[in-house]
Design an enzyme around this catalytic site. Structure first.
Site, PDB file in Angstrom:
ATOM      1  N   LEU A 171       3.783   6.791  -2.219  1.00 53.89           N
ATOM      2  CA  LEU A 171       5.167   7.016  -2.611  1.00 53.89           C
ATOM      3  C   LEU A 171       5.385   7.043  -4.118  1.00 53.89           C
ATOM      4  O   LEU A 171       6.471   7.363  -4.587  1.00 53.89           O
ATOM      5  CB  LEU A 171       6.061   5.965  -1.958  1.00 53.89           C
ATOM      6  CG  LEU A 171       6.347   6.287  -0.485  1.00 53.89           C
ATOM      7  CD1 LEU A 171       6.847   5.062   0.268  1.00 53.89           C
ATOM      8  CD2 LEU A 171       7.346   7.438  -0.367  1.00 53.89           C
ATOM      9  N   THR A 183       7.570   0.413   3.591  1.00 56.31           N
ATOM     10  CA  THR A 183       7.910   1.796   3.258  1.00 56.31           C
ATOM     11  C   THR A 183       9.264   1.867   2.570  1.00 56.31           C
ATOM     12  O   THR A 183       9.449   2.616   1.601  1.00 56.31           O
ATOM     13  CB  THR A 183       7.924   2.678   4.520  1.00 56.31           C
ATOM     14  OG1 THR A 183       6.596   2.871   4.984  1.00 56.31           O
ATOM     15  CG2 THR A 183       8.534   4.041   4.233  1.00 56.31           C
ATOM     16  N   PHE A 234       0.807  -1.221   0.000  1.00 52.50           N
ATOM     17  CA  PHE A 234       0.000   0.000   0.000  1.00 52.50           C
ATOM     18  C   PHE A 234       0.835   1.263   0.000  1.00 52.50           C
ATOM     19  O   PHE A 234       0.371   2.336  -0.391  1.00 52.50           O
ATOM     20  CB  PHE A 234      -0.984  -0.019   1.178  1.00 52.50           C
ATOM     21  CG  PHE A 234      -0.440   0.450   2.494  1.00 52.50           C
ATOM     22  CD1 PHE A 234      -0.655   1.748   2.933  1.00 52.50           C
ATOM     23  CD2 PHE A 234       0.250  -0.417   3.320  1.00 52.50           C
ATOM     24  CE1 PHE A 234      -0.173   2.181   4.161  1.00 52.50           C
ATOM     25  CE2 PHE A 234       0.723  -0.002   4.549  1.00 52.50           C
ATOM     26  CZ  PHE A 234       0.525   1.301   4.978  1.00 52.50           C
ATOM     27  N   LYS A 235       2.089   1.160   0.421  1.00 50.28           N
ATOM     28  CA  LYS A 235       2.953   2.340   0.443  1.00 50.28           C
ATOM     29  C   LYS A 235       3.142   2.932  -0.949  1.00 50.28           C
ATOM     30  O   LYS A 235       3.408   4.126  -1.106  1.00 50.28           O
ATOM     31  CB  LYS A 235       4.321   1.988   1.029  1.00 50.28           C
ATOM     32  CG  LYS A 235       4.295   1.237   2.346  1.00 50.28           C
ATOM     33  CD  LYS A 235       3.889   2.093   3.510  1.00 50.28           C
ATOM     34  CE  LYS A 235       4.035   1.328   4.816  1.00 50.28           C
ATOM     35  NZ  LYS A 235       3.750   2.136   5.999  1.00 50.28           N
ATOM     36  N   ASP A 236       2.993   2.099  -1.975  1.00 47.87           N
ATOM     37  CA  ASP A 236       3.152   2.587  -3.358  1.00 47.87           C
ATOM     38  C   ASP A 236       2.156   3.695  -3.684  1.00 47.87           C
ATOM     39  O   ASP A 236       2.445   4.567  -4.510  1.00 47.87           O
ATOM     40  CB  ASP A 236       2.942   1.442  -4.355  1.00 47.87           C
ATOM     41  CG  ASP A 236       4.061   0.423  -4.322  1.00 47.87           C
ATOM     42  OD1 ASP A 236       5.223   0.823  -4.169  1.00 47.87           O
ATOM     43  OD2 ASP A 236       3.767  -0.777  -4.452  1.00 47.87           O
TER      44      ASP A 236
END
Length: 500
Positions: A118, A148, A113-115
């Site tokens: 980011l 992350t 989900f960090k994509d």
């Protein structure tokens, strides 16, 4: 829009959005929050025909008012496209049954989900640097409990004028997470394992950010610090987008009606994901209840049950490592809103937490908090059991973090969660990033080499081996540094000195 610190009592001490994004952390150690949240009430009718990219434009414009419409549009189209995400919806919603759906947040370049933040954040940071007329080199320091790190490294690789160093706990991430980081390409990236846990790395970085000695040292070398963790507004606010699109997708699919409430269960570590959903609700998205799902490191679950946040406890390495956190950075922002934007009260409580390891809200404050939030936890055995149950009953494969959330959902009774209301579980990572717990759930030998496990998982389940992991599999390891947690600051000083 202007920003202030969660701890700032003086209403005149505000910064622009570009300053806040560029610097990451406030000078007083607090976190930047909007001086006032946007006064909008998003509706299904205005959103129903919009793409993920178009909804993104609406959200980002609210929080970054210094950027032009064209600048925002270009940044978003560069961040969210068929190259960066493998699903046209970016965040598709998978309906499990009439009661539960999964918001799939793992279709980006690093399968986590960090994509979603980011992929966009580097463009927001570069725009902020330009608006601030900053000519120093930017050094991003990031701590990661798994996802992350890789997403930040991928987002910032080979970006001119920016270098990034990621610290991760050597024995606190999954084998696939470590592989992804150690094989990262890019001329401006550095990955360092530490003998310690995520909190050790995050605390050391916060000390560096708030230290005048470090700021002066960096300045002498024409370097400034910034962050890639969700303490940065450029990381936090893009996460609001997928709560908005999830609502639209639920209505479009006929799962709920326009304006109908739904619940959200979020695997929670550093509190950025669930906080973004909370802000989405304030913008008009009809979310009824937020459930913060923890693993055995259940400091947040305990807070939402008792009103006391106590990090003075044993730290556990679990099979959901991205949640192995005892000091959640974004929790301070949540406290600010939960306590009626009382900066003085927040400052007192955070001072107690940082000095004594504990803070407590009063009974009335807890009662108000529990009308919208509640917390529960699941241990490793319950996590594996949930993966097994959902695969056997629905042929749907969850990663262990999502499984923690599903297990928590099953535990809660009607007192804490109205299950007549549809619930969305935010699915935070692709299951192939965590071979061992998946193997246990499917009855596969979990002592085998990780890629061998995944080959067998793919054969049994029919889940295709992700292309991005295949690329990692075929790459060479580039980084293998391991340092003691006490040496992080010395490492950063040497890195700054050696920057060309």
């Amino acid at each position: 829009m202007n920003y202030k610190s969660t701890r700032e009592i003086n209403p005149n001490n505000v910064k622009s959005s570009t300053f806040a994004a560029l610097h990451g952390l406030c000078e007083d150690g607090g976190l930047y929050i909007p001086e006032k949240l946007p006064e909008v009430k998003l509706t299904y009718d205005e959103l129903k025909d919009l793409s993920y990219q178009e909804i993104s434009e609406k959200i980002i414009k609210l929080f970054f008012t210094e950027f032009s419409d064209e600048e925002i549009k270009t940044a978003i189209n560069n961040a969210y496209n068929s190259t960066t995400f493998n699903d046209k919806d970016i965040v598709p919603v998978h309906k499990l049954n009439d009661k539960v759906s999964f918001g799939e947040l793992f279709h980006g370049r690093t399968l986590a989900f960090k994509d979603l933040a980011l992929s966009l954040f580097p463009y927001l940071l570069l725009l902020s640097k330009e608006k601030q007329q900053e000519d120093k080199k930017i050094l991003i320091l990031a701590a990661t409990s798994g996802d992350t790190g890789k997403a930040a490294l991928e987002g910032f690789k080979d970006v001119d004028g920016i270098n990034i160093v990621v610290f991760y706990p050597k024995n606190g991430v999954s084998p696939m997470q470590e592989e992804q980081m150690r094989k990262q390409l890019g001329n401006n990236v550095e990955i360092v394992a530490i003998n310690g846990n995520f909190d050790d790395a995050q605390s050391a970085i916060k000390v560096i950010f708030s230290s005048e000695e470090f700021k002066n040292y960096a300045n002498e070398h024409n370097v400034m610090f910034s962050s890639a963790n969700s303490i940065n507004i450029g990381r936090l606010f893009p996460q609001i987008i997928y709560y908005v699109t999830t609502y639209v997708n639920l209505v479009n699919a006929g799962t709920i009606k326009a304006g109908e409430e739904f619940n959200v269960v979020v695997p929670t570590g550093n509190f950025g994901n669930i906080l973004a959903g909370f802000i989405a609700k304030k913008l008009g998205i009809p979310i009824k209840k937020f459930i913060s799902a923890s693993n055995k490191n259940k400091v947040l679950a305990d807070f939402f049950q008792t009103g006391t946040y106590n990090k003075n406890r044993d730290f556990y390495a679990t099979n959901s490592p991205s949640m192995d956190i005892l000091l959640s950075s974004n929790f301070e922002r949540y406290l600010y809103y939960a306590l009626n934007e009382d900066s003085k009260r927040v400052s007192e409580l955070i001072k107690n937490l940082l000095s004594g390891g504990e803070l407590s809200v009063n009974n009335e404050e807890l009662k108000n908090i529990q009308t919208e939030f509640y917390g529960e936890f699941a241990n490793d055995e319950e996590t594996v059991s949930a993966i097994k149950e959902i695969y056997e009953n629905y042929h749907y494969l969850m990663d262990p973090h999502t499984a923690v959330a599903y297990s928590v959902y099953e535990k809660l009774d009607e007192k804490y969660l109205d299950k007549d209301i549809h619930t969305v579980i935010m699915s935070t990572a692709h299951p192939f990033k965590f071979p061992a717990p998946i193997a246990k759930a499917l009855g596969i030998d979990d002592t085998k080499e990780p890629y061998a496990i995944l080959d067998e998982v793919s054969e049994i389940t029919g889940v295709k081996f992700p292309e991005k992991l295949t690329e990692v599999r075929n790459s060479e390891i580039r980084f293998s540094d391991v340092i003691d947690k006490a040496d992080i600051q010395d490492f950063v000083k040497k890195y700054i000195k050696d920057l060309k």
